[in-house]
Write a protein that holds these residues in place. Structure first.
Motif, mmCIF file in Angstrom:
data_model
loop_
_atom_site.group_PDB
_atom_site.id
_atom_site.type_symbol
_atom_site.label_atom_id
_atom_site.label_comp_id
_atom_site.label_asym_id
_atom_site.label_seq_id
_atom_site.Cartn_x
_atom_site.Cartn_y
_atom_site.Cartn_z
ATOM 1 N N SER A 179 0.824 -1.202 0.000
ATOM 2 C CA SER A 179 0.000 0.000 0.000
ATOM 3 C C SER A 179 0.860 1.255 0.000
ATOM 4 O O SER A 179 0.583 2.222 -0.713
ATOM 5 C CB SER A 179 -0.897 -0.046 1.239
ATOM 6 N N ALA A 180 1.941 1.230 0.774
ATOM 7 C CA ALA A 180 2.837 2.389 0.823
ATOM 8 C C ALA A 180 3.470 2.617 -0.538
ATOM 9 O O ALA A 180 3.611 3.755 -0.998
ATOM 10 C CB ALA A 180 3.901 2.176 1.892
ATOM 11 N N GLY A 181 3.855 1.521 -1.206
ATOM 12 C CA GLY A 181 4.417 1.637 -2.558
ATOM 13 C C GLY A 181 3.440 2.339 -3.499
ATOM 14 O O GLY A 181 3.799 3.269 -4.231
ATOM 15 N N LEU A 182 2.172 1.918 -3.450
ATOM 16 C CA LEU A 182 1.145 2.521 -4.311
ATOM 17 C C LEU A 182 0.941 4.000 -3.990
ATOM 18 O O LEU A 182 0.724 4.819 -4.894
ATOM 19 C CB LEU A 182 -0.186 1.779 -4.139
ATOM 20 N N SER A 183 1.008 4.332 -2.705
ATOM 21 C CA SER A 183 0.807 5.733 -2.318
ATOM 22 C C SER A 183 1.952 6.613 -2.796
ATOM 23 O O SER A 183 1.738 7.707 -3.292
ATOM 24 C CB SER A 183 0.669 5.855 -0.798
ATOM 25 N N ILE A 184 3.168 6.087 -2.650
ATOM 26 C CA ILE A 184 4.343 6.881 -3.051
ATOM 27 C C ILE A 184 4.338 7.089 -4.565
ATOM 28 O O ILE A 184 4.576 8.190 -5.057
ATOM 29 C CB ILE A 184 5.661 6.190 -2.618
ATOM 30 N N VAL A 185 4.101 6.036 -5.324
ATOM 31 C CA VAL A 185 4.264 6.119 -6.780
ATOM 32 C C VAL A 185 3.016 6.656 -7.492
ATOM 33 O O VAL A 185 3.130 7.470 -8.407
ATOM 34 C CB VAL A 185 4.635 4.727 -7.350
ATOM 35 N N LEU A 186 1.836 6.196 -7.100
ATOM 36 C CA LEU A 186 0.615 6.586 -7.808
ATOM 37 C C LEU A 186 -0.254 7.558 -7.009
ATOM 38 O O LEU A 186 -1.342 7.922 -7.453
ATOM 39 C CB LEU A 186 -0.215 5.338 -8.151
ATOM 40 N N HIS A 187 0.243 7.946 -5.837
ATOM 41 C CA HIS A 187 -0.494 8.885 -4.982
ATOM 42 C C HIS A 187 -1.892 8.403 -4.644
ATOM 43 O O HIS A 187 -2.823 9.199 -4.509
ATOM 44 C CB HIS A 187 -0.545 10.273 -5.630
ATOM 45 N N LEU A 188 -2.059 7.105 -4.493
ATOM 46 C CA LEU A 188 -3.362 6.591 -4.059
ATOM 47 C C LEU A 188 -3.554 6.895 -2.578
ATOM 48 O O LEU A 188 -2.618 6.786 -1.797
ATOM 49 C CB LEU A 188 -3.429 5.067 -4.239
ATOM 50 N N PRO A 189 -4.763 7.264 -2.200
ATOM 51 C CA PRO A 189 -5.013 7.438 -0.763
ATOM 52 C C PRO A 189 -4.848 6.111 -0.033
ATOM 53 O O PRO A 189 -5.093 5.050 -0.596
ATOM 54 C CB PRO A 189 -6.469 7.912 -0.685
ATOM 55 N N HIS A 190 -4.470 6.206 1.205
ATOM 56 C CA HIS A 190 -4.070 5.046 1.995
ATOM 57 C C HIS A 190 -5.099 3.910 2.025
ATOM 58 O O HIS A 190 -4.783 2.750 1.775
ATOM 59 C CB HIS A 190 -3.755 5.518 3.417
ATOM 60 N N THR A 234 5.870 2.880 -16.455
ATOM 61 C CA THR A 234 7.241 2.807 -16.947
ATOM 62 C C THR A 234 8.058 1.855 -16.073
ATOM 63 O O THR A 234 7.659 1.523 -14.950
ATOM 64 C CB THR A 234 7.916 4.195 -16.883
ATOM 65 N N ASP A 235 9.203 1.449 -16.590
ATOM 66 C CA ASP A 235 10.090 0.580 -15.798
ATOM 67 C C ASP A 235 10.486 1.264 -14.488
ATOM 68 O O ASP A 235 10.586 0.607 -13.445
ATOM 69 C CB ASP A 235 11.359 0.227 -16.586
ATOM 70 N N GLU A 236 10.707 2.583 -14.574
ATOM 71 C CA GLU A 236 11.083 3.317 -13.361
ATOM 72 C C GLU A 236 9.965 3.236 -12.328
ATOM 73 O O GLU A 236 10.223 3.086 -11.130
ATOM 74 C CB GLU A 236 11.353 4.801 -13.668
ATOM 75 N N ILE A 256 6.165 -7.248 -8.937
ATOM 76 C CA ILE A 256 5.725 -6.462 -10.101
ATOM 77 C C ILE A 256 4.554 -7.149 -10.798
ATOM 78 O O ILE A 256 3.606 -6.496 -11.254
ATOM 79 C CB ILE A 256 6.916 -6.171 -11.054
ATOM 80 N N ALA A 257 4.594 -8.477 -10.846
ATOM 81 C CA ALA A 257 3.448 -9.204 -11.416
ATOM 82 C C ALA A 257 2.180 -8.936 -10.606
ATOM 83 O O ALA A 257 1.085 -8.768 -11.163
ATOM 84 C CB ALA A 257 3.751 -10.698 -11.458
ATOM 85 N N MET A 258 2.325 -8.880 -9.285
ATOM 86 C CA MET A 258 1.166 -8.577 -8.427
ATOM 87 C C MET A 258 0.611 -7.195 -8.750
ATOM 88 O O MET A 258 -0.600 -7.025 -8.929
ATOM 89 C CB MET A 258 1.572 -8.602 -6.942
ATOM 90 N N PHE A 259 1.514 -6.224 -8.820
ATOM 91 C CA PHE A 259 1.035 -4.862 -9.116
ATOM 92 C C PHE A 259 0.341 -4.833 -10.465
ATOM 93 O O PHE A 259 -0.729 -4.233 -10.625
ATOM 94 C CB PHE A 259 2.194 -3.859 -9.087
ATOM 95 N N LYS A 260 0.916 -5.501 -11.460
ATOM 96 C CA LYS A 260 0.336 -5.484 -12.809
ATOM 97 C C LYS A 260 -1.052 -6.121 -12.835
ATOM 98 O O LYS A 260 -1.877 -5.778 -13.681
ATOM 99 C CB LYS A 260 1.261 -6.185 -13.797
ATOM 100 N N SER A 261 -1.306 -7.017 -11.903
ATOM 101 C CA SER A 261 -2.597 -7.719 -11.917
ATOM 102 C C SER A 261 -3.707 -6.942 -11.189
ATOM 103 O O SER A 261 -4.863 -7.373 -11.176
ATOM 104 C CB SER A 261 -2.453 -9.091 -11.273
#
Lengths: 361, 361
Positions: A266-277, A319-321, A355-360
């Motif tokens: 969840s923290a990864g998603l918030s940092i990169v995609l600015h999703l609320p917690h 992106t890969d980054e 990364i596979a998890m995030f992509k899914s």
């Protein structure tokens, strides 16, 4: 069996529909000590009835807190500086935080910064706050984060890529007004996502390695309440469920042990995609069926019953980054990942698998 | 749905086997403020290992509290006077209460009397204590009364035939050390009777008229824990059950709403036959099958599983005056009886019916 640390409880709370109307009387003895009251109110209320009902007196200040993104160290530094500029060397007699987790944490941070020198960044960590904070009253308007009872105020430090709070007994609110009526106008999805935060941090604690009987007991109580609210009693926003969620958030916040695998993703998603917690937690659990099979099943059932949908594909075509940042932003949370998966967590949650998890999603 | 009063939590607690060993370090900051530490210790420990392990310094006092009968107003007045005589106008920096409910309540009462003028009797009631008490640390050595968290200290006033405490936020302990290892040497029957107190006051609250969601939630949590300890996990005094009972007592104490029919009958037995509270509660429930059928069944099953026996006939062959006193000592408790049975409680619990119940014990 281990001894808990010396644990601080929130000293006072008042619970019930209409509790908010008692705010003025609770402020009176503080005003008698001298100094204004500073209100930190979620900007959601800027044009709402509540803003007109604040028991503000001449000399008080009302700050509407933009909670579009979660508070950063710079944001709370700016608020503290603005407050100090208004105070001419004095202190407020009281801060009042009115809002969801972001607002409650913002007021907590400002409370520490008004009595401790320097910048917020210096206090990200444990037991770094040396002086008691300004007296503060918390009024949650959204239930589930447990910020109203916790001893931290989560701050994002983009420069250091660090999402970490000021963990200290001084960070704890002195008084809570737990008024479920303030949650009536929360949009349904938001109510669900934030309520789920209690479910999440409680089962992550309960399923983790760091356990004690208070964490276990209160986690189970809060989890049971969440199941009642989201699975077993029709509409999650019926009046009795508003009250139940308010209490579940409070008890769940007291139960907070260590989180597990949900919160790092969840923290990864918030940092990169600015999703609320809260929403980010739900996306995280949606790909963790292997690790939390029972809770995954309950969660998907809850979403179905309450007719909440998580749009698919949020991590497609990045992106890969960005994929790398999602991985780094997750795996940096060593303590909870170790708590949940043991010391070999990096072999269990490989970069490829994550990364596979995030992509899914 | 009603708003709770502004509710005070015990500010700090430490929980776990060995927590008691941290007492010395918790006293250090208080000693720095000046003044001795006064320990109030259940006389059970007078010749036990614990007495030698008290972190006492020169100038401190240790009082062994005779808990053969429950504390009276005269008893705590005498203790307060003895303390004042030793203090020469100063105050202790801290009181430490170490024992079961009677000892914990004794220390609470003395703490109030050292900073509030006059006699204990003047403070029997609600919100009569005007000045903050001496700082106090509670160390329960028996689990179940919830005295470690409550805002009262039950005192018996024989002259006024009144069993009532000093209900006040100032009565609440400032710090708790919840160490289950201190309950290891409790005699089995005592462990059962006192543990049952949590079960009793929680189901009386839950089944009563005065309800709110905190009372309901925490009562149910504590009741569930009691069922696990006494019905579902073998020996009630296994290590994990000692810890569970310690926490159930703490949570049950926070849940305390209003009691029901058990406690009034129990108070009658205590006043007339000088039965200790926990045992008196059990005798009371043993004749209340009609009023609390489920809990009666669970209680009798618990006694059977844990091989605890209540000797029969304790109210056989009493004098008419004693039967009358049992009736009066019960029926005077109008608030909980109304809470449980409604305003017609005197028609439901007639003198004839009550005396028959007592005779059948």
């Amino acid at each position: 069996m281990s001894t808990t640390r010396n644990t601080k409880n929130v000293p006072y709370y008042m619970l019930g529909f209409g509790a908010f109307s008692h705010l003025g009387e609770l402020l009176e003895p503080k005003r008698a000590e001298g100094g204004p009251v500073f209100f930190y109110v979620d900007h959601y209320f800027q044009d709402k009835e509540l803003a007109g009902k604040l028991p503000a007196a001449p000399g008080d200040k009302v700050f509407f807190v933009d909670t579009g993104s979660e508070p950063t160290v710079e944001f709370v530094d700016d608020l503290a500086d603005a407050a100090k500029a208004m105070l001419n060397g004095g202190l407020p007699c009281c801060l009042v935080g009115i809002g969801g987790g972001a607002t409650l944490d913002t007021a907590k941070a400002v409370g520490n910064l008004l009595t401790n020198p320097g910048k917020a960044e210096a206090y990200q960590g444990w037991e770094l706050v040396k002086n008691p904070a300004v007296y503060k009253i918390g009024v949650p308007t959204l239930a589930g984060t447990g910020a109203e009872v916790s001893r931290t105020c989560v701050l994002t430090n983009m420069r250091r890529k660090l999402k970490l709070g000021m963990n200290s007994d001084y960070t704890v609110y002195d008084q809570l007004l737990l008024d479920p009526s303030l949650t009536r106008t929360v949009p349904r999805d938001q109510f669900f996502f934030t309520g789920m935060d209690t479910f999440m941090h409680c089962f992550e604690s309960y399923r983790g390695g760091y356990r004690n009987i208070i964490v276990d007991t209160l986690s189970q109580t809060a989890i049971t309440m969440c199941r009642e609210i989201f699975l077993a009693s029709g509409d999650m926003m019926r009046e009795e469920n508003l009250e139940k969620m308010t209490v579940a958030s409070y008890i769940g916040g007291m139960a907070a042990g260590n989180v597990g695998v949900v919160h790092p993703l969840s923290a990864g998603l918030s940092i990169v995609l600015h999703l609320p917690h809260g929403k980010a937690n739900c996306y995280a659990l949606s790909v963790l069926k292997d690790i939390y099979p029972e809770e995954y099943d309950q969660f998907t059932e809850m979403m179905a019953r309450q007719k909440v949908v998580l749009p698919r594909g949020i991590c497609a075509d990045l992106t890969d980054e960005q994929y790398d940042a999602l991985y780094q932003g997750t795996i940096i949370h060593e303590k909870p990942l170790n708590n949940a998966l043991g010391p070999d967590f990096r072999q269990i949650l490989t970069k490829k698998r994550l990364i596979a998890m995030f992509k899914s999603m």
